[in-house]
Design a protein around this motif. Structure first.
Motif, short mmCIF file in Angstrom:
data_model
loop_
_atom_site.label_atom_id
_atom_site.label_comp_id
_atom_site.label_asym_id
_atom_site.label_seq_id
_atom_site.Cartn_x
_atom_site.Cartn_y
_atom_site.Cartn_z
N ILE A 171 0.84 -1.20 0.00
CA ILE A 171 0.00 0.00 0.00
C ILE A 171 0.88 1.25 0.00
CG2 ILE A 171 -1.77 1.27 1.26
CD1 ILE A 171 -2.63 -1.46 2.47
N ILE A 172 0.69 2.09 -1.02
CA ILE A 172 1.39 3.37 -1.08
C ILE A 172 0.58 4.36 -0.27
CG2 ILE A 172 2.23 5.20 -2.59
CD1 ILE A 172 2.32 3.06 -4.85
N GLY A 173 1.13 4.80 0.86
CA GLY A 173 0.37 5.57 1.83
C GLY A 173 0.30 7.06 1.59
N SER A 174 1.15 7.60 0.72
CA SER A 174 1.15 9.04 0.46
C SER A 174 0.41 9.34 -0.83
CB SER A 174 2.58 9.55 0.35
OG SER A 174 2.59 10.91 -0.07
N VAL A 175 -0.38 10.40 -0.81
CA VAL A 175 -1.08 10.84 -2.02
C VAL A 175 -0.59 12.23 -2.44
CG1 VAL A 175 -3.11 9.44 -1.52
CG2 VAL A 175 -3.05 11.82 -0.73
N ARG A 176 0.43 12.71 -1.82
CA ARG A 176 0.97 14.05 -2.09
C ARG A 176 1.50 14.15 -3.52
NH1 ARG A 176 5.44 16.24 2.01
NH2 ARG A 176 3.62 17.05 3.08
N GLU A 177 1.31 15.30 -4.15
CA GLU A 177 1.84 15.53 -5.49
C GLU A 177 3.37 15.45 -5.45
OE1 GLU A 177 1.81 19.00 -8.93
OE2 GLU A 177 0.42 19.13 -7.24
N GLY A 178 3.95 14.75 -6.39
CA GLY A 178 5.40 14.60 -6.46
C GLY A 178 5.96 13.60 -5.47
N ARG A 179 5.13 12.80 -4.87
CA ARG A 179 5.55 11.83 -3.84
C ARG A 179 6.55 10.82 -4.38
NH1 ARG A 179 0.94 7.73 -4.42
NH2 ARG A 179 0.49 8.13 -6.58
N PHE A 180 7.31 10.24 -3.47
CA PHE A 180 8.34 9.26 -3.80
C PHE A 180 7.85 7.83 -3.54
CE2 PHE A 180 12.58 7.23 -3.40
CZ PHE A 180 13.16 7.72 -4.56
N GLY A 181 6.68 7.71 -2.92
CA GLY A 181 6.16 6.39 -2.53
C GLY A 181 6.12 5.36 -3.64
N PRO A 182 5.66 5.70 -4.86
CA PRO A 182 5.63 4.69 -5.92
C PRO A 182 7.00 4.11 -6.26
CG PRO A 182 4.15 6.49 -6.48
CD PRO A 182 4.94 6.93 -5.25
N VAL A 183 8.04 4.93 -6.17
CA VAL A 183 9.40 4.43 -6.44
C VAL A 183 9.77 3.38 -5.40
CG1 VAL A 183 11.86 5.06 -6.54
CG2 VAL A 183 10.13 6.56 -7.56
N VAL A 184 9.52 3.70 -4.13
CA VAL A 184 9.86 2.77 -3.05
C VAL A 184 9.00 1.50 -3.14
CG1 VAL A 184 9.99 2.49 -0.55
CG2 VAL A 184 10.58 4.69 -1.58
N ALA A 185 7.71 1.66 -3.41
CA ALA A 185 6.81 0.50 -3.51
C ALA A 185 7.22 -0.42 -4.66
CB ALA A 185 5.37 0.97 -3.69
N ASN A 186 7.56 0.16 -5.79
CA ASN A 186 7.98 -0.67 -6.93
C ASN A 186 9.28 -1.39 -6.65
OD1 ASN A 186 5.75 -0.12 -8.58
ND2 ASN A 186 6.65 1.79 -9.30
N TRP A 187 10.22 -0.70 -5.98
CA TRP A 187 11.47 -1.37 -5.60
C TRP A 187 11.16 -2.53 -4.66
CZ3 TRP A 187 13.30 -2.07 -0.66
CH2 TRP A 187 14.52 -2.74 -0.58
N PHE A 188 10.32 -2.29 -3.65
CA PHE A 188 10.02 -3.37 -2.70
C PHE A 188 9.34 -4.54 -3.41
CE2 PHE A 188 7.66 -5.66 0.52
CZ PHE A 188 8.67 -5.91 1.43
#
Length: 194
Positions: free
Chosen positions: A9-26
């Motif tokens: 689960i990507i927990g941040s919805v902020r514009e420009g967030r880094f969460g998708p990068v971390v989630a895809n790596w994991f």
């Protein structure tokens, strides 16, 4: 036992967030013990205003149409990994709303964490989330992955410059998550057949 279903689960919805990068790596670290579903909260309608009746009394409230897919995917998962930054020494409001709109979906399931932020690497958010999920009768595993100063740690392809430690941390987290998920799934199955 069949392959277990893991929702990242990507927990941040902020514009420009880094969460998708971390989630895809994991997700790339997950082996064939789990089937992965990456859930991006930015793609769901999750209002901050909660139903009038607490989920303990009404675990299946009427939800917005834009939340049905999220609810179904959370229910289908056997385990979760929450990818979260620190926002003001805690976790994002959108993540809290998504948690609070659900109840039975978290019950007796294992949860792991991957944190990222400036100095703390998401650890303050993770500690707050442990308290919340404990109240929901979920089991949070001890091990975690943390990326302090994440903006210095990843290359342009979304991979860590020095992958050895994060990969080792991810393996330890996944090992614990698999053990606990297997135990909880087996316990729930035994309870249903008893």
């Amino acid at each position: 036992m069949s392959t277990l279903k893991l929702a990242i689960i990507i927990g941040s919805v902020r514009e420009g967030r880094f969460g998708p990068v971390v989630a895809n790596w994991f997700a790339q670290q997950v082996d064939d013990r789990f089937e992965v579903d990456i859930i991006d909260l930015a793609e769901a309608e999750v209002p901050a205003a909660l139903p009038a009746v607490p989920p303990l009394l009404d675990p299946d409230p009427v939800r917005p149409a834009g939340m049905h897919d999220l609810t179904d995917r959370l229910a289908a998962a056997d385990a979760y990994v929450i990818v979260t930054p620190d926002y003001n020494r805690s976790y994002p409001a959108a993540l809290k709303a998504a948690i609070d709109w659900h109840f039975t979906q978290w019950d007796a399931k294992a949860i792991g964490f991957v944190g990222y932020s400036g100095g703390s690497g998401g650890l303050m958010a993770i500690e707050h989330l442990r308290q919340v999920f404990n109240e929901l009768n979920a089991h949070t595993v001890r091990n975690y992955v943390s990326f302090p100063r994440y903006y210095l740690l990843f290359d342009d392809n979304g991979q860590p410059h020095n992958p050895e430690q994060p990969e080792a941390d991810a393996t330890a987290l996944l090992d614990q998550l698999h053990w606990w998920t297997s135990a909880l799934v087996a316990a729930k199955s035994a309870q249903l057949t008893a």
